[in-house]
Design a protein around this motif. Structure first.
Motif, PDB file in Angstrom:
ATOM      1  N   PHE A 318      -8.219 -26.010  12.596  1.00 31.62           N
ATOM      2  CA  PHE A 318      -9.341 -26.829  13.049  1.00 31.62           C
ATOM      3  C   PHE A 318     -10.589 -26.450  12.258  1.00 31.62           C
ATOM      4  O   PHE A 318     -10.773 -25.292  11.873  1.00 31.62           O
ATOM      5  N   GLU A 319     -11.449 -27.446  12.056  1.00 32.98           N
ATOM      6  CA  GLU A 319     -12.788 -27.170  11.535  1.00 32.98           C
ATOM      7  C   GLU A 319     -13.772 -27.205  12.697  1.00 32.98           C
ATOM      8  O   GLU A 319     -13.777 -28.156  13.481  1.00 32.98           O
ATOM      9  N   MET A 320     -14.575 -26.172  12.807  1.00 31.57           N
ATOM     10  CA  MET A 320     -15.565 -26.103  13.871  1.00 31.57           C
ATOM     11  C   MET A 320     -16.798 -26.912  13.466  1.00 31.57           C
ATOM     12  O   MET A 320     -17.372 -26.717  12.392  1.00 31.57           O
ATOM     13  N   LEU A 321     -17.214 -27.815  14.333  1.00 33.75           N
ATOM     14  CA  LEU A 321     -18.393 -28.649  14.118  1.00 33.75           C
ATOM     15  C   LEU A 321     -19.340 -28.469  15.301  1.00 33.75           C
ATOM     16  O   LEU A 321     -18.909 -28.448  16.451  1.00 33.75           O
ATOM     17  N   ALA A 322     -20.618 -28.339  15.013  1.00 34.19           N
ATOM     18  CA  ALA A 322     -21.606 -28.081  16.069  1.00 34.19           C
ATOM     19  C   ALA A 322     -21.993 -29.372  16.772  1.00 34.19           C
ATOM     20  O   ALA A 322     -22.152 -30.422  16.142  1.00 34.19           O
ATOM     21  N   ARG A 323     -22.154 -29.280  18.077  1.00 29.05           N
ATOM     22  CA  ARG A 323     -22.679 -30.379  18.880  1.00 29.05           C
ATOM     23  C   ARG A 323     -23.716 -29.812  19.846  1.00 29.05           C
ATOM     24  O   ARG A 323     -23.589 -28.697  20.336  1.00 29.05           O
ATOM     25  N   TRP A 324     -24.734 -30.619  20.100  1.00 28.20           N
ATOM     26  CA  TRP A 324     -25.793 -30.228  21.033  1.00 28.20           C
ATOM     27  C   TRP A 324     -25.595 -30.997  22.326  1.00 28.20           C
ATOM     28  O   TRP A 324     -25.787 -32.213  22.377  1.00 28.20           O
ATOM     29  N   GLU A 325     -25.198 -30.310  23.368  1.00 24.71           N
ATOM     30  CA  GLU A 325     -25.021 -30.940  24.681  1.00 24.71           C
ATOM     31  C   GLU A 325     -26.347 -30.856  25.427  1.00 24.71           C
ATOM     32  O   GLU A 325     -26.563 -30.002  26.279  1.00 24.71           O
ATOM     33  N   SER A 326     -27.253 -31.780  25.067  1.00 28.51           N
ATOM     34  CA  SER A 326     -28.609 -31.760  25.603  1.00 28.51           C
ATOM     35  C   SER A 326     -28.652 -32.414  26.982  1.00 28.51           C
ATOM     36  O   SER A 326     -28.108 -33.504  27.170  1.00 28.51           O
ATOM     37  N   PRO A 327     -29.309 -31.767  27.944  1.00 31.24           N
ATOM     38  CA  PRO A 327     -29.432 -32.374  29.280  1.00 31.24           C
ATOM     39  C   PRO A 327     -30.212 -33.690  29.250  1.00 31.24           C
ATOM     40  O   PRO A 327     -29.973 -34.562  30.076  1.00 31.24           O
ATOM     41  N   LEU A 369      -2.739 -20.911  13.476  1.00 38.38           N
ATOM     42  CA  LEU A 369      -3.783 -21.918  13.298  1.00 38.38           C
ATOM     43  C   LEU A 369      -5.056 -21.272  12.751  1.00 38.38           C
ATOM     44  O   LEU A 369      -5.493 -20.231  13.224  1.00 38.38           O
ATOM     45  N   THR A 370      -5.638 -21.907  11.749  1.00 41.74           N
ATOM     46  CA  THR A 370      -6.845 -21.370  11.107  1.00 41.74           C
ATOM     47  C   THR A 370      -8.099 -21.991  11.710  1.00 41.74           C
ATOM     48  O   THR A 370      -8.068 -23.047  12.336  1.00 41.74           O
ATOM     49  N   LEU A 371      -9.216 -21.311  11.475  1.00 36.63           N
ATOM     50  CA  LEU A 371     -10.524 -21.789  11.928  1.00 36.63           C
ATOM     51  C   LEU A 371     -11.444 -21.900  10.717  1.00 36.63           C
ATOM     52  O   LEU A 371     -11.684 -20.908  10.023  1.00 36.63           O
ATOM     53  N   SER A 372     -11.940 -23.121  10.449  1.00 33.30           N
ATOM     54  CA  SER A 372     -12.878 -23.348   9.341  1.00 33.30           C
ATOM     55  C   SER A 372     -14.290 -23.491   9.894  1.00 33.30           C
ATOM     56  O   SER A 372     -14.492 -24.176  10.911  1.00 33.30           O
ATOM     57  N   VAL A 373     -15.247 -22.872   9.222  1.00 28.50           N
ATOM     58  CA  VAL A 373     -16.635 -22.872   9.694  1.00 28.50           C
ATOM     59  C   VAL A 373     -17.550 -23.225   8.523  1.00 28.50           C
ATOM     60  O   VAL A 373     -17.440 -22.634   7.441  1.00 28.50           O
ATOM     61  N   ARG A 402      -7.511 -15.553   9.510  1.00 27.26           N
ATOM     62  CA  ARG A 402      -7.507 -16.876  10.138  1.00 27.26           C
ATOM     63  C   ARG A 402      -8.818 -17.634   9.906  1.00 27.26           C
ATOM     64  O   ARG A 402      -8.929 -18.803  10.276  1.00 27.26           O
ATOM     65  N   LEU A 403      -9.805 -16.977   9.314  1.00 27.69           N
ATOM     66  CA  LEU A 403     -11.122 -17.583   9.136  1.00 27.69           C
ATOM     67  C   LEU A 403     -11.270 -18.142   7.723  1.00 27.69           C
ATOM     68  O   LEU A 403     -10.949 -17.473   6.741  1.00 27.69           O
ATOM     69  N   ASP A 404     -11.797 -19.350   7.631  1.00 32.26           N
ATOM     70  CA  ASP A 404     -12.082 -20.008   6.347  1.00 32.26           C
ATOM     71  C   ASP A 404     -13.520 -20.503   6.413  1.00 32.26           C
ATOM     72  O   ASP A 404     -13.835 -21.392   7.207  1.00 32.26           O
ATOM     73  N   ILE A 405     -14.410 -19.902   5.640  1.00 35.73           N
ATOM     74  CA  ILE A 405     -15.797 -20.382   5.631  1.00 35.73           C
ATOM     75  C   ILE A 405     -15.961 -21.401   4.509  1.00 35.73           C
ATOM     76  O   ILE A 405     -15.331 -21.287   3.447  1.00 35.73           O
ATOM     77  N   GLU A 406     -16.786 -22.408   4.739  1.00 30.32           N
ATOM     78  CA  GLU A 406     -16.997 -23.494   3.796  1.00 30.32           C
ATOM     79  C   GLU A 406     -18.456 -23.513   3.373  1.00 30.32           C
ATOM     80  O   GLU A 406     -19.343 -23.595   4.213  1.00 30.32           O
ATOM     81  N   VAL A 431     -11.159 -12.820   4.498  1.00 31.63           N
ATOM     82  CA  VAL A 431     -11.706 -14.137   4.808  1.00 31.63           C
ATOM     83  C   VAL A 431     -11.507 -15.057   3.616  1.00 31.63           C
ATOM     84  O   VAL A 431     -11.714 -14.664   2.466  1.00 31.63           O
ATOM     85  N   ARG A 432     -11.094 -16.302   3.883  1.00 31.13           N
ATOM     86  CA  ARG A 432     -10.938 -17.281   2.817  1.00 31.13           C
ATOM     87  C   ARG A 432     -12.222 -18.101   2.689  1.00 31.13           C
ATOM     88  O   ARG A 432     -12.906 -18.351   3.674  1.00 31.13           O
ATOM     89  N   VAL A 433     -12.503 -18.545   1.456  1.00 34.49           N
ATOM     90  CA  VAL A 433     -13.749 -19.255   1.169  1.00 34.49           C
ATOM     91  C   VAL A 433     -13.423 -20.569   0.465  1.00 34.49           C
ATOM     92  O   VAL A 433     -12.722 -20.577  -0.553  1.00 34.49           O
ATOM     93  N   SER A 434     -13.928 -21.675   1.005  1.00 35.61           N
ATOM     94  CA  SER A 434     -13.703 -23.004   0.436  1.00 35.61           C
ATOM     95  C   SER A 434     -15.013 -23.580  -0.084  1.00 35.61           C
ATOM     96  O   SER A 434     -16.087 -23.311   0.458  1.00 35.61           O
TER      97      SER A 434
END
Length: 563
Positions: A318-327, A369-373, A402-406, A431-434
């Motif tokens: 999965f690629e981690m994507l930021a979201r703002w859960e604003s009230p 499963l890997t994590l991309s950030v 398991r970490l892949d930074i982009e 750590v892997r780098v893309s």
């Protein structure tokens, strides 16, 4: 007279540090001089006729007492006159000093222009006496673009020379009645009169200012290039324009808003103020405050987009994507808040909190499963970034493999040496780098060969062209051929339909991601998806099975008792 007025009058009457005894002495001297004049009038009326008669031989000898009194009076008068002249010169010098002090308080010492205080007062006077039907005033806010780089690259003396030249060039262009001020730093503002039916005159002036100031400033043997952004506001846009300094402040504020809009639109240009600019600025300020509150309250959450092996169709990470859960605003996308977070300097704090949360989420997934950030270019300017990331890995006990930074190509142009050092430090720990968004920047083949990347990610703009444009397929194929030569695996972003997917499958082996596989999901929905595919961490899967089995037994036992 109030106490404040009395103190002011007393300060004007005496020099700083002057002793009361000296003032009393001056008053005594003045009194003696007046008394001497009065005595002179009285004694001269008696002594002078006797003196004339004595000279003519018509009178006996002079009265010595009266004669001495007359001479003493004359001496006292001369003393008083001398003191009067000294006092007059002293007062004249004091007035000149006060005028010079007032003048220095009203100008900017570096450029000789007005300063903010004096300009506001002058603009307020102009607005108060303005004939709105026949004349208008345009406030023109000026800010030099990237002025900090001038100081950083050439020194503050070069910066001062640029400011002096800028002020002189603008001053030469101003029409009669124009006033120029330096507000501080590299910010200037001027006001010019114009006829409200001919605003093009102001446009022409702003254009000339941009052209003239953009010429290099010679500092020693080095030409320093400068550009400027300009915002213009008119008195015709004001309500209650004759409110003096209050109206002046409002007009200056409007021109400042227009200037920042010019910077936002690319710099080295001018814009007239429009009401929606103020609304945008107000919204921007609200966003900034909301982002700061959101970080403190944990409102920024990681969402996850699936990454699929195209050949087998298997979920690989999965690629981690930021979201703002604003009230107040609901779920806000990163294209809104990430640029602002970078500008206000909170992107590092936000990113570290999101990564830490993602590590905890990913520990519940299958270990394969890997994590991309994604890493912001602003974070890559921090020489301690690699150490901070490695500390997060240790603190959360998350496997580095398991970490892949982009990182994006724009990072490579700011400090290649530091980026290379960071990449090497991270890769040495597993750590892997893309290289993200490949094809949209300016990275060269030599950089790709010298920097130890593990993967290329083809930008979604190229992938989206596969469904309709023939040359899009050629571009992607060229990138894949190059990646094969560099022995770098590829991930394709932006797969949105079956046509694009089938085209990519024909091109070779790669990973892919995009809305064809589903939208980014919060952690809870990811766990549900992984549970259905039997891709949860083994210990979590055992716990879930045990809980489900126990719950089933309880239900069965309850059914038996009920029977």
């Amino acid at each position: 007279m109030t106490a404040k007025t009395a103190r002011t009058t007393d300060r004007r009457a005496a020099k700083p540090g002057e002793k009361p005894a000296r003032r009393e002495h001056d008053m005594v001297t003045l009194g003696i001089a007046f008394a001497a004049i009065i005595l002179f009038v009285g004694t001269a009326g008696v002594v002078l006729p006797n003196l004339i008669d004595a000279w003519q031989g018509e009178a006996a000898s002079l009265d010595a007492a009266l004669t001495n009194a007359l001479l003493l009076n004359i001496a006292l008068i001369l003393l008083g006159w001398h003191r009067y002249k000294a006092l007059t010169e002293e007062l004249k010098s004091r007035r000149a000093s006060e005028e010079e002090a007032r003048r220095l308080a009203d100008i900017d010492h570096l450029t000789g222009c007005y300063n903010r205080r004096s300009f506001t007062a002058a603009l307020g006077d102009l607005l108060t006496h303005l004939e709105r039907r026949e004349q208008a005033l345009a406030a023109i806010a000026v800010d030099l673009d990237n002025f900090k780089q001038v100081n950083d690259l050439h020194g503050h003396q070069a910066g001062d020379e640029v400011l002096r030249n800028t002020a002189a060039r603008i001053q030469r262009l101003l029409p009669d009645g124009g006033i120029l001020a330096r507000l501080g730093g590299d910010e200037f503002i001027c006001v010019v009169p114009y006829h409200p039916k001919v605003p093009d005159r102001v446009d022409q002036l702003a254009t000339r200012m941009i052209e003239h100031v953009a010429r290099p400033v010679e500092y020693g043997d080095t030409p320093v290039d400068v550009t400027m952004s300009i915002g213009i506001a008119s008195s015709t846009q004001m309500e209650n324009a004759r409110d003096g300094e209050d109206a002046a402040e409002r007009l200056m504020h409007k021109s400042d808003i227009a200037m920042y809009h010019a910077k936002k639109q690319g710099k080295n240009r001018f814009y007239w103020f429009e009401p929606q600019m103020e609304n945008e600025l107000r919204f921007r300020n609200e966003l900034e405050a909301g982002i700061r509150r959101g970080i403190a309250n944990g409102e920024f959450r990681p969402y996850y987009e699936q990454q699929i092996d195209l050949e087998s169709g298997k979920l690989v990470g999965f690629e981690m994507l930021a979201r703002w859960e604003s009230p107040e605003m609901g779920v806000v996308g990163p294209d809104i808040f990430i640029p602002i977070a970078e500008e206000i300097g909170v992107i590092g704090e936000m990113s570290e909190a999101l990564i830490a949360c993602a590590f905890e989420d990913a520990k519940e997934w299958d270990a394969e499963l890997t994590l991309s950030v994604n890493i912001s270019p602003v974070q890559m300017r921090d020489p301690w970034f690699a150490q901070k990331l490695l500390k997060l890995l240790v603190r959360h006990n998350f496997p580095a493999c398991r970490l892949d930074i982009e990182i994006t190509e724009s990072c490579l142009h700011e400090n290649v040496g530091m980026v290379r050092s960071m990449i090497s430090s991270l890769r040495n720990q597993g750590v892997r780098v893309s290289l993200d968004d490949f094809g949209t920047g300016y990275s060269s083949l030599s950089q790709l060969r010298s920097l130890p990347f593990d993967r290329l990610k083809i930008d979604r703009a190229f992938i989206s062209e596969l469904k309709q444009e023939e040359h899009g397929e050629k571009l992607v194929d060229a990138i894949l051929t190059m990646s094969d030569g560099l022995n770098l695996p590829v991930t394709a972003e932006g797969i949105e339909n079956e046509v694009v997917l089938e085209t990519l499958k024909r091109m070779g082996k790669m990973k892919g991601q995009g809305y064809h596989y589903g939208r980014p999901e919060p952690a809870g929905m990811v766990l549900e998806r992984l549970g259905r595919q039997d891709l949860l961490a083994k210990d979590r899967h055992s716990n879930i099975t045990k809980v489900d089995f126990t719950a089933t037994e309880k239900r069965q036992g309850g059914d038996k008792r009920a029977g």
